[in-house]
Design a protein around this motif. Structure first.
Motif, PDB file in Angstrom:
ATOM      1  N   GLU A 158       0.190 -19.180   7.044  1.00 35.04           N
ATOM      2  CA  GLU A 158       0.745 -20.171   8.127  1.00 35.04           C
ATOM      3  C   GLU A 158       1.239 -19.305   9.107  1.00 35.04           C
ATOM      4  N   VAL A 159       2.092 -17.968   8.846  1.00 38.61           N
ATOM      5  CA  VAL A 159       2.839 -17.530   9.758  1.00 38.61           C
ATOM      6  C   VAL A 159       2.005 -16.085  10.212  1.00 38.61           C
ATOM      7  N   ARG A 160       1.539 -15.693   9.794  1.00 39.42           N
ATOM      8  CA  ARG A 160       0.319 -14.489  10.230  1.00 39.42           C
ATOM      9  C   ARG A 160      -0.415 -14.625  11.619  1.00 39.42           C
ATOM     10  N   HIS A 161      -0.254 -14.216  13.127  1.00 38.09           N
ATOM     11  CA  HIS A 161      -0.816 -14.284  13.774  1.00 38.09           C
ATOM     12  C   HIS A 161      -1.645 -13.313  14.188  1.00 38.09           C
ATOM     13  N   SER A 162      -2.139 -13.198  15.096  1.00 37.38           N
ATOM     14  CA  SER A 162      -2.624 -11.348  15.964  1.00 37.38           C
ATOM     15  C   SER A 162      -1.740 -11.461  17.044  1.00 37.38           C
ATOM     16  N   VAL A 163      -1.635 -10.346  17.486  1.00 30.87           N
ATOM     17  CA  VAL A 163       0.107 -10.013  17.721  1.00 30.87           C
ATOM     18  C   VAL A 163      -0.751  -8.734  18.510  1.00 30.87           C
ATOM     19  N   ARG A 164      -0.618  -9.027  20.573  1.00 37.36           N
ATOM     20  CA  ARG A 164      -1.034  -7.879  21.382  1.00 37.36           C
ATOM     21  C   ARG A 164       0.389  -7.566  21.941  1.00 37.36           C
ATOM     22  N   TYR A 165       1.506  -7.478  21.517  1.00 41.17           N
ATOM     23  CA  TYR A 165       2.531  -6.801  22.323  1.00 41.17           C
ATOM     24  C   TYR A 165       3.399  -6.382  21.248  1.00 41.17           C
ATOM     25  N   PHE A 166       3.742  -5.117  21.169  1.00 38.83           N
ATOM     26  CA  PHE A 166       4.506  -4.183  19.575  1.00 38.83           C
ATOM     27  C   PHE A 166       5.068  -3.774  20.291  1.00 38.83           C
ATOM     28  N   LYS A 167       6.699  -3.406  20.140  1.00 39.77           N
ATOM     29  CA  LYS A 167       7.770  -2.729  19.783  1.00 39.77           C
ATOM     30  C   LYS A 167       6.979  -1.083  20.244  1.00 39.77           C
ATOM     31  N   LYS A 168       7.427  -0.593  21.664  1.00 42.80           N
ATOM     32  CA  LYS A 168       7.252   0.409  21.960  1.00 42.80           C
ATOM     33  C   LYS A 168       7.930   1.834  20.881  1.00 42.80           C
ATOM     34  N   ASP A 169       7.510   2.528  20.954  1.00 42.65           N
ATOM     35  CA  ASP A 169       7.674   3.540  19.931  1.00 42.65           C
ATOM     36  C   ASP A 169       7.844   3.745  18.750  1.00 42.65           C
ATOM     37  N   CYS A 170       7.851   2.582  18.045  1.00 41.36           N
ATOM     38  CA  CYS A 170       7.538   2.280  16.962  1.00 41.36           C
ATOM     39  C   CYS A 170       7.046   3.089  15.623  1.00 41.36           C
ATOM     40  N   LYS A 171       6.683   3.880  14.558  1.00 40.84           N
ATOM     41  CA  LYS A 171       5.363   4.424  13.918  1.00 40.84           C
ATOM     42  C   LYS A 171       5.144   3.412  12.688  1.00 40.84           C
ATOM     43  N   VAL A 172       3.649   3.480  12.892  1.00 35.60           N
ATOM     44  CA  VAL A 172       4.043   2.503  11.216  1.00 35.60           C
ATOM     45  C   VAL A 172       3.670   3.666  10.316  1.00 35.60           C
ATOM     46  N   ASP A 173       5.674   3.693   9.352  1.00 27.51           N
ATOM     47  CA  ASP A 173       5.575   4.539   7.843  1.00 27.51           C
ATOM     48  C   ASP A 173       4.132   4.594   7.073  1.00 27.51           C
ATOM     49  N   ASP A 174       3.630   5.806   7.193  1.00 28.82           N
ATOM     50  CA  ASP A 174       2.679   6.540   6.332  1.00 28.82           C
ATOM     51  C   ASP A 174       2.997   5.271   4.438  1.00 28.82           C
ATOM     52  N   GLU A 175       4.208   5.693   4.224  1.00 32.03           N
ATOM     53  CA  GLU A 175       4.730   5.411   2.580  1.00 32.03           C
ATOM     54  C   GLU A 175       4.262   3.116   2.295  1.00 32.03           C
ATOM     55  N   ILE A 176       4.661   3.498   3.819  1.00 36.76           N
ATOM     56  CA  ILE A 176       4.896   1.867   3.923  1.00 36.76           C
ATOM     57  C   ILE A 176       3.254   0.970   4.061  1.00 36.76           C
ATOM     58  N   PHE A 177       2.319   1.667   5.120  1.00 38.61           N
ATOM     59  CA  PHE A 177       1.234   1.229   4.832  1.00 38.61           C
ATOM     60  C   PHE A 177       0.631   1.828   3.628  1.00 38.61           C
ATOM     61  N   LYS A 178       0.871   2.774   2.557  1.00 36.95           N
ATOM     62  CA  LYS A 178      -0.033   2.728   1.695  1.00 36.95           C
ATOM     63  C   LYS A 178       1.024   1.803   0.721  1.00 36.95           C
ATOM     64  N   GLU A 179       1.661   1.157   0.646  1.00 39.53           N
ATOM     65  CA  GLU A 179       2.233  -0.208  -0.195  1.00 39.53           C
ATOM     66  C   GLU A 179       1.425  -0.621   0.047  1.00 39.53           C
ATOM     67  N   ALA A 180       0.746  -1.308   1.128  1.00 36.60           N
ATOM     68  CA  ALA A 180       0.181  -2.562   2.327  1.00 36.60           C
ATOM     69  C   ALA A 180      -1.263  -2.040   1.134  1.00 36.60           C
ATOM     70  N   VAL A 181      -1.723  -0.598   1.036  1.00 38.85           N
ATOM     71  CA  VAL A 181      -3.165  -0.646   0.869  1.00 38.85           C
ATOM     72  C   VAL A 181      -3.182  -0.707  -0.374  1.00 38.85           C
ATOM     73  N   LYS A 182      -2.000  -0.046  -1.124  1.00 34.11           N
ATOM     74  CA  LYS A 182      -2.069  -0.354  -2.559  1.00 34.11           C
ATOM     75  C   LYS A 182      -2.267  -1.932  -2.943  1.00 34.11           C
TER      76      LYS A 182
END
Length: 322
Positions: A158-182
């Motif tokens: 219910e709270v997931r929405h497509s976002v088109r305006y992101f915070k600047k200079d914020c890298k997506v962390d590789d380890e957090i991404f890996k946890e999501a892929v798991k």
């Protein structure tokens, strides 16, 4: 004689004749039963046009910095198809008509903010049947929620929405991404082939180049990370599986979108038209092997506090269940 012709055609095109035949039948079916084959006043085409055009105006109103005076041509098309809808004297997919009318109201509300020409819109021309519209929910909770780890699945959806305006200079962390892929890897796939591959691009310059090739992020702000959703074609081997890679990748991608949201990462799925030109441009940047077919791209990052959420109404359950 037929077999000889099949062999010659297959030899010339370097594709088995059965594959060519299957592709032709699928293309024919897609054409004749899609809105592409419909006349302009056909109700199915009218409804499809209204839904797409409504979304495009909705997206424009949600952009961080919409172009002044945007959307006039599309508004005129919405008006055209709303008139066609009324002429049909039908309540077929009535929500599409209601959504279009509501987007007209929102466009009028934004006229001063974005210097919009609304002179062509006369809402009295488009009456609403309040009996048919009763109980309609135009959207779910449209807040941006950042912390989802204590939410159940229904709440995350219910709270997931497509976002088109992101915070600047914020890298997506590789380890957090890996946890999501798991989490996402638990998605089902045809015969458990697990053909899907993902590639996180959190280099700002490379991500911007890839999204420019994709072409659908005009008006987005700070799209500095993206994820490629890829299907390994080596996992499939016969003609009827032409679409299976898209099914497998689509299921995986939705799992990944929810998993990313669970980990606090927002996203917006983008269609990838895997034509040769785009692929050649992308290969100059990444050099992916030819068996890796790109199915989609996710713009990912952390939602800016000023990000607007699309109106994006949903059909009622009764119109979905056959």
């Amino acid at each position: 004689m037929k077999n000889l012709i099949k062999k010659i055609v297959s030899k010339i095109l370097k594709v088995p004749f059965d594959w060519l035949s299957y592709f032709y039948r699928q293309a024919k079916r897609m054409y004749w039963f899609s809105s592409a084959s419909k006349k302009e006043d056909d109700i199915e085409l009218v409804v499809t046009k209204l839904r797409v055009l409504t979304h495009e105006i909705d997206k424009g109103l949600s952009m961080p910095e919409p172009r002044k005076g945007f959307g006039k041509e599309k508004i005129n098309l919405i008006l055209h198809y709303m008139r066609k809808y009324l002429e049909s004297n039908s309540f077929y997919e009535y929500s599409a008509y209601l959504d279009a009318r509501e987007i007209l109201e929102r466009y009028i509300e934004a006229k001063e903010q974005y210097e919009l020409d609304v002179s062509m819109i006369k809402l009295t021309e488009f009456p609403v049947d309040f009996v048919k519209a009763r109980g309609r929910i135009s959207s779910c909770d449209r807040r941006i929620v950042n912390n989802c780890e204590n939410l159940n699945f229904k709440q995350i959806a219910e709270v997931r929405h497509s976002v088109r305006y992101f915070k600047k200079d914020c890298k997506v962390d590789d380890e957090i991404f890996k946890e999501a892929v798991k989490i996402a890897r638990l998605a089902p796939s045809a015969c458990n082939r697990q053909s899907v591959r993902v590639k996180l691009i959190n280099d700002k310059c490379i991500a911007e180049k890839i999204l420019e090739i994709q072409g659908g992020t005009k008006g987005f702000a700070n799209t500095e990370n993206c994820v490629l959703i890829i299907a390994d074609l080596y996992s499939y081997w016969y003609d009827a599986e032409m679409n299976t890679a898209f099914v497998d990748a689509g299921i995986f991608m939705m799992n990944l979108i929810y998993a990313l949201k669970y980990k606090g990462i927002d996203s917006c799925p983008l269609i990838w038209d895997d034509n040769l030109q785009k692929r050649e441009e992308l290969n100059k940047i990444l050099g992916l092997e030819s068996n890796y077919m790109i199915v989609s791209i996710l713009a990912v990052g952390y939602a800016n506090e000023k990000a607007k959420i699309l109106y994006s109404p949903r059909k009622d359950v009764e119109s979905i269940i056959l």
